[in-house]
Design a protein around this motif. Structure first.
Motif, PDB file in Angstrom:
ATOM      1  N   VAL A 197       0.857  -1.184   0.000  1.00  0.00           N
ATOM      2  CA  VAL A 197       0.000   0.000   0.000  1.00  0.00           C
ATOM      3  C   VAL A 197       0.896   1.239   0.000  1.00  0.00           C
ATOM      4  O   VAL A 197       1.845   1.329   0.777  1.00  0.00           O
ATOM      5  CB  VAL A 197      -0.940   0.032   1.217  1.00  0.00           C
ATOM      6  CG1 VAL A 197      -1.843   1.264   1.152  1.00  0.00           C
ATOM      7  CG2 VAL A 197      -1.790  -1.231   1.268  1.00  0.00           C
ATOM      8  N   SER A 239      -5.798  -3.025   3.442  1.00  0.00           N
ATOM      9  CA  SER A 239      -5.535  -2.026   4.477  1.00  0.00           C
ATOM     10  C   SER A 239      -5.249  -2.659   5.821  1.00  0.00           C
ATOM     11  O   SER A 239      -4.699  -2.004   6.719  1.00  0.00           O
ATOM     12  CB  SER A 239      -6.715  -1.052   4.587  1.00  0.00           C
ATOM     13  OG  SER A 239      -7.937  -1.742   4.738  1.00  0.00           O
ATOM     14  N   TYR A 295      -2.979   0.444  -4.216  1.00  0.00           N
ATOM     15  CA  TYR A 295      -3.000  -0.898  -3.642  1.00  0.00           C
ATOM     16  C   TYR A 295      -2.479  -1.865  -4.699  1.00  0.00           C
ATOM     17  O   TYR A 295      -3.112  -2.050  -5.742  1.00  0.00           O
ATOM     18  CB  TYR A 295      -4.424  -1.302  -3.226  1.00  0.00           C
ATOM     19  CG  TYR A 295      -4.878  -0.721  -1.908  1.00  0.00           C
ATOM     20  CD1 TYR A 295      -4.845  -1.483  -0.738  1.00  0.00           C
ATOM     21  CD2 TYR A 295      -5.351   0.588  -1.830  1.00  0.00           C
ATOM     22  CE1 TYR A 295      -5.257  -0.952   0.471  1.00  0.00           C
ATOM     23  CE2 TYR A 295      -5.770   1.126  -0.621  1.00  0.00           C
ATOM     24  CZ  TYR A 295      -5.723   0.347   0.525  1.00  0.00           C
ATOM     25  OH  TYR A 295      -6.130   0.878   1.722  1.00  0.00           O
TER      26      TYR A 295
END
Length: 236
Positions: A106, A132, A126
């Motif tokens: 990320v 996340s 991403y």
């Protein structure tokens, strides 16, 4: 100003008089993880970085090595629109974007918003397989989140719903709602994010005096658990 993300987080923690153990206990993670992030041996996930930044009262500007700027109370949106707030940069070149690389592929690039402004503006990438939260846990944090997907495919899990975002799709939601982003595709997913209100929350966390769990004076500590952090956010 410290050179790396880990050094900046360590500086923020020591300035608040917090031990590795107390921060780890408050966030529900291991002290070893915090230590590894601080010395640069590992990169935090988005979830861990949000939790650390909120707990320590650190702004995105500080995380990328820029001055924190004036308090958000001195940079409210109406004042900025009336040109009475802090001076904004006219142009920020893409090659000059401050970058934060996180665990599992990320990447955040801070866009031009002006020091101390009310919004975190990010170009977010991403990579395939990135999420996340490495553990697959939904996260919550202060602010209202707006995003527009430029390329690739990104899956948003929010509450009990799942949305697969395609280029041209946009989203908005209160970030205290449990959510998770993941890229299950074969190409990078990239989009522009604006998070409004997180800076104000982190400023209040920074300014709030907290008594240590041992009851002594002069040292600071955070909420008793990650649940307390989320409850505090819910009160915004």
């Amino acid at each position: 100003m410290p050179d790396s993300l880990g050094e900046r987080l360590r500086e923020a923690r020591t300035k608040r008089g917090l031990s590795l153990r107390s921060v780890a206990q408050s966030l529900g993670v291991s002290a070893s993880l915090i230590s590894q992030v601080e010395i640069g041996k590992t990169q935090p996930s988005v979830q861990t970085l949000y939790a650390l930044a909120s707990h320590l009262g650190v702004s995105l500007d500080e995380l990328v090595g820029l001055p924190a700027g004036p308090s958000p109370e001195d940079a409210k949106a109406p004042e900025m629109f009336g040109h009475s707030g802090p001076a904004l940069p006219d142009v920020q070149r893409g090659a000059e974007n401050p970058v934060i690389e996180m665990e599992n592929g990320v990447r955040w690039e801070r866009l031009a918003v002006g020091a101390g402004g009310p919004v975190d503006a990010l170009l977010v990438t991403y990579e395939p397989g990135a999420a996340s939260s490495v553990e697959g846990k939904l996260m919550r944090h202060a602010g209202v989140e707006y995003a527009y997907l430029l390329e690739g495919e990104l899956t948003l899990h929010i509450d009990f719903d799942t949305h697969v975002l395609q280029p041209g799709d946009s989203l908005q939601f209160d970030s205290v709602r449990p959510h998770l982003y993941s890229n299950t595709g074969s190409v990078p997913a990239k989009g522009v994010w604006f998070v409004f209100g997180r800076r104000q929350h982190n400023q209040s966390m920074r300014d709030a005096p907290v008594v240590s769990s041992a009851g002594g004076s002069g040292s600071l500590s955070g909420p008793g658990s990650a649940v307390d952090v989320l409850r505090a956010m819910d009160g915004l």
